[in-house]
Scaffold this motif. Structure first.
Motif, short mmCIF file in Angstrom:
data_model
loop_
_atom_site.label_atom_id
_atom_site.label_comp_id
_atom_site.label_asym_id
_atom_site.label_seq_id
_atom_site.Cartn_x
_atom_site.Cartn_y
_atom_site.Cartn_z
N ILE A 28 0.88 -1.51 0.00
CA ILE A 28 -0.15 -0.49 -0.44
C ILE A 28 0.77 1.32 0.20
O ILE A 28 0.53 2.35 -0.42
CB ILE A 28 -0.80 -0.36 1.05
CG1 ILE A 28 -2.25 -1.69 0.93
CG2 ILE A 28 -1.83 1.23 1.68
CD1 ILE A 28 -2.75 -1.72 2.23
N VAL A 32 0.62 4.86 -2.62
CA VAL A 32 0.86 5.67 -2.24
C VAL A 32 1.70 6.35 -3.33
O VAL A 32 1.70 7.89 -3.47
CB VAL A 32 0.51 5.36 -0.76
CG1 VAL A 32 0.60 7.62 -0.24
CG2 VAL A 32 -0.12 5.30 -0.41
N MET A 36 1.86 9.37 -5.68
CA MET A 36 1.96 10.64 -5.47
C MET A 36 3.18 11.28 -5.78
O MET A 36 2.93 13.15 -6.71
CB MET A 36 2.41 10.93 -3.77
CG MET A 36 1.41 11.13 -2.87
SD MET A 36 2.55 10.84 -1.10
CE MET A 36 2.65 12.58 -1.03
N GLY A 113 0.08 2.59 -8.08
CA GLY A 113 -0.25 3.26 -8.74
C GLY A 113 -0.21 4.11 -9.25
O GLY A 113 -1.16 5.75 -8.52
#
Length: 211
Positions: A28, A32, A36, A113
């Motif tokens: 996770i 993230v 970002m 991500g």
């Protein structure tokens, strides 16, 4: 037989629940960081990536199914997935392999991500639709396989560090290798989904984005 396998699976997960929690957390964190990272891209690189995507979408919608193209894609994806599980398996046999296993899990999360984040950032709902059909299907098998292999590799590596009972080392090595082999089978299933099923939905999503 199925009840026995289910019981063993439940017992295995319970015994390694902390390791799975930590491995999922690392994954996770990678997602993230990847999401970002989209915000930190310079405008020039964003423009370049958008240009590549537009060409990809146009080629996807106008692509004719070719046996050679599908075969080369299958070979490439299968090689990458085998390499992923194989490297993690080998790292499990090294005492210093744990940080590298965690890095590979985090890297997988980063890629997902970044991919989803960039598509959503540039195409909003259409990008989310394309991300769902291109990223999710095969990762339903691939991600659990990678996480499970990561847990097995770190657990086996820690066992080597503690190694109090040398007599069980061979048995544990065989069990670890068989487990990784099962995860490799799951990754091969993910390969088939990525090559033969995902593109069907991706073409439809690409047409929606272009239009």
């Amino acid at each position: 037989m199925l009840k026995l396998l289910r019981k063993n699976a439940v017992e295995y997960i319970r015994a390694n629940i902390v390791a799975y929690f930590f491995m999922i957390l690392i994954f996770i964190i990678g997602i993230v960081i990847g999401a970002m990272a989209v915000k930190t891209l310079p405008d020039e690189q964003k423009t370049e990536l958008i240009g590549y995507l537009q060409v990809f979408f146009q080629g996807l919608t106008g692509q004719q199914e070719g046996i050679s193209d599908t075969h080369s894609l299958l070979t490439s994806v299968m090689f990458n997935n085998i390499k992923m599980i194989g490297i993690m398996w080998l790292l499990g046999f090294t005492i210093v392999g744990i940080p590298f296993v965690l890095f590979l899990v985090c890297l997988r999360g980063f890629v997902i991500g970044f991919t989803v984040g960039f598509l959503v950032n540039e195409y909003i709902m259409k990008g989310l639709l394309f991300a769902l059909v291109s990223v999710l299907p095969h990762n339903f098998l691939a991600v659990p396989a990678i996480l499970a292999t990561g847990v097995a590799a770190t657990s086996f590596s820690l066992m080597l560090v503690r190694r109090k009972n040398k007599e069980n080392l061979f048995y544990n090595s065989i069990s670890y290798s068989v487990f990784c082999l099962i995860m490799l089978v799951l990754m091969l299933g993910a390969t088939l989904i990525e090559v033969y099923i995902s593109p069907v939905f991706m073409k439809t999503a690409a047409q929606i984005i272009i239009n």
